[in-house]
Motif scaffolding. Structure first.
Motif, PDB file in Angstrom:
ATOM      1  N   UNK A  65       0.305  -1.294   0.155  1.00 46.71           N
ATOM      2  CA  UNK A  65      -0.179  -0.309   0.184  1.00 46.71           C
ATOM      3  C   UNK A  65       0.559   1.023  -0.130  1.00 46.71           C
ATOM      4  N   UNK A  66       0.859   2.165  -1.251  1.00 46.94           N
ATOM      5  CA  UNK A  66       1.733   3.604  -0.725  1.00 46.94           C
ATOM      6  C   UNK A  66       0.064   4.754  -0.692  1.00 46.94           C
ATOM      7  N   UNK A  67       0.538   5.706  -0.059  1.00 47.19           N
ATOM      8  CA  UNK A  67       0.136   6.894   0.079  1.00 47.19           C
ATOM      9  C   UNK A  67      -0.157   7.843  -1.231  1.00 47.19           C
ATOM     10  N   UNK A  68      -1.356   7.792  -1.738  1.00 44.84           N
ATOM     11  CA  UNK A  68      -1.963   9.238  -2.747  1.00 44.84           C
ATOM     12  C   UNK A  68      -3.044   9.929  -2.601  1.00 44.84           C
ATOM     13  N   UNK A  69      -2.679  10.817  -3.845  1.00 43.52           N
ATOM     14  CA  UNK A  69      -4.275  11.954  -4.033  1.00 43.52           C
ATOM     15  C   UNK A  69      -5.253  11.623  -5.230  1.00 43.52           C
ATOM     16  N   UNK A  70      -6.068  11.209  -4.652  1.00 46.70           N
ATOM     17  CA  UNK A  70      -7.617  10.943  -5.631  1.00 46.70           C
ATOM     18  C   UNK A  70      -7.171  12.429  -6.911  1.00 46.70           C
ATOM     19  N   UNK A  71      -7.529  12.509  -8.169  1.00 42.27           N
ATOM     20  CA  UNK A  71      -7.232  13.426  -8.573  1.00 42.27           C
ATOM     21  C   UNK A  71      -8.177  13.517  -9.348  1.00 42.27           C
ATOM     22  N   UNK A  72      -8.891  12.703 -10.040  1.00 40.47           N
ATOM     23  CA  UNK A  72      -9.915  12.134 -11.305  1.00 40.47           C
ATOM     24  C   UNK A  72     -11.310  11.206 -10.975  1.00 40.47           C
ATOM     25  N   UNK A  73     -12.395  11.185 -11.729  1.00 45.95           N
ATOM     26  CA  UNK A  73     -12.502   9.624 -11.076  1.00 45.95           C
ATOM     27  C   UNK A  73     -12.533   9.975 -13.019  1.00 45.95           C
ATOM     28  N   UNK A  74     -12.419   8.301 -13.056  1.00 43.19           N
ATOM     29  CA  UNK A  74     -12.681   8.223 -14.733  1.00 43.19           C
ATOM     30  C   UNK A  74     -13.726   6.972 -15.363  1.00 43.19           C
ATOM     31  N   UNK A  75     -13.748   6.686 -14.034  1.00 44.60           N
ATOM     32  CA  UNK A  75     -15.051   5.662 -14.026  1.00 44.60           C
ATOM     33  C   UNK A  75     -15.909   5.948 -13.062  1.00 44.60           C
ATOM     34  N   UNK A  76     -17.782   5.010 -13.106  1.00 43.40           N
ATOM     35  CA  UNK A  76     -18.158   4.844 -11.741  1.00 43.40           C
ATOM     36  C   UNK A  76     -16.709   3.623 -10.615  1.00 43.40           C
ATOM     37  N   UNK A  77     -15.874   3.448 -10.993  1.00 43.18           N
ATOM     38  CA  UNK A  77     -15.468   2.281  -9.920  1.00 43.18           C
ATOM     39  C   UNK A  77     -14.018   2.672 -10.524  1.00 43.18           C
ATOM     40  N   UNK A  78     -13.381   3.373 -10.911  1.00 40.49           N
ATOM     41  CA  UNK A  78     -12.170   3.669 -11.358  1.00 40.49           C
ATOM     42  C   UNK A  78     -11.394   5.264 -11.010  1.00 40.49           C
ATOM     43  N   UNK A  79     -10.565   5.388 -10.629  1.00 43.38           N
ATOM     44  CA  UNK A  79     -10.528   6.742  -9.983  1.00 43.38           C
ATOM     45  C   UNK A  79      -8.443   6.548 -10.406  1.00 43.38           C
ATOM     46  N   UNK A  80      -8.368   7.636 -11.218  1.00 42.45           N
ATOM     47  CA  UNK A  80      -6.454   7.949 -10.432  1.00 42.45           C
ATOM     48  C   UNK A  80      -6.542   8.837  -9.797  1.00 42.45           C
TER      49      UNK A  80
END
Length: 275
Positions: A134-149
């Motif tokens: 596991x790594x720390x990250x920050x959500x920047x966009x939602x690409x799909x109902x079940x997919x985030x960048x």
């Protein structure tokens, strides 16, 4: 969001543009199809989440086509079609222009689509799973109902499914986020020393070893004579002969003999008997 597809002169140009938009996080969805137009050009058809009315209309159309003995020509059923052959760099400017001008993917589902809870809004600090860690990250966009960048603190980003994202817990995850990568053991190691060389302590003490090095190589037994000859001259105190001894050849054993000669001369110098 305007999802009107751009048109391209070749099918593979449209496919390249779609893949690049997905990789850059600017695509409205992760699934798409390539559809030919009446004017001979090709366009990208994005598979966004459909409304209930669209689904009912598609079902009715499919049923009518089945009764008439025809197959459905719905472009949504043609996803990731094989690209046709085209020159390697054909219409590169066309692809670059299309991917550069496309609107960024929205973190909100398309208008009229069934709403799902956006558990990870943009800017949310999370932990993402990469393989088994596991790594720390920050959500920047939602690409799909079940997919985030999500973007990593040190740079770089990736796409993650909901199952691979969890909320950041300061007490649980602070050590994981701050922990440096495991470094390889740095146990000090003694530098390797050839067994054909004289021990440095012996050289410093000026003591001549009792015997010359023993050559164990079955392919190079003749070099034993050279080691023995140098040791014999040193034991007899004929240091001038040791110094003038000619070592020929450039292979590894010739170099070992030359090294032994230098060690003997250094030993003589440390003994205090050198003139």
């Amino acid at each position: 969001m305007d999802t009107t597809p751009s048109s391209f002169t070749a099918r593979n140009n449209a496919k390249r543009a779609a893949e690049k938009m997905i990789a850059n996080g600017k695509a409205p969805a992760v699934d798409y199809g390539i559809r030919p137009r009446d004017d001979g050009r090709f366009e990208i058809v994005w598979k966004t989440v459909r409304t209930t009315g669209e689904v009912e209309t598609e079902i009715a159309t499919a049923a009518t086509a089945a009764e008439d003995g025809h197959y459905s020509t719905n472009p949504r059923l043609s996803v990731h079609e094989d690209p046709s052959d085209a020159p390697p760099n054909a219409e590169a400017e066309e692809v670059a222009a299309a991917t550069g001008n496309e609107p960024a993917a929205s973190s909100v589902p398309a208008s009229g689509a069934p709403e799902r809870d956006n558990r990870w809004p943009n800017g949310t600090r999370v932990m993402v799973r990469k393989r088994t860690s596991w790594r720390e990250a920050t959500i920047i966009s939602r690409l799909d109902p079940d997919l985030w960048r999500a973007e990593y603190p040190g740079g770089g980003s990736g796409m993650f499914r909901q199952a691979d994202i969890r909320a950041y817990d300061p007490e649980r995850d602070a050590n994981i986020a701050e922990q440096p990568r495991r470094a390889k053991a740095t146990t000090p190691q003694n530098s390797s020393r050839s067994r054909y060389a004289i021990d440095p302590e012996t050289i410093t003490a000026g003591r001549l070893p009792q015997r010359a090095p023993v050559v164990t190589s079955a392919a190079n037994p003749h070099y034993q004579k050279r080691f023995d000859e140098l040791h014999k001259l040193a034991a007899a105190g004929d240091w001038a002969a040791v110094r003038d001894y000619q070592v020929s050849g450039s292979n590894s054993y010739s170099k070992l003999v030359a090294r032994y000669q230098q060690d003997l001369l250094a030993l003589h110098g440390a003994s205090g008997d050198a003139q």
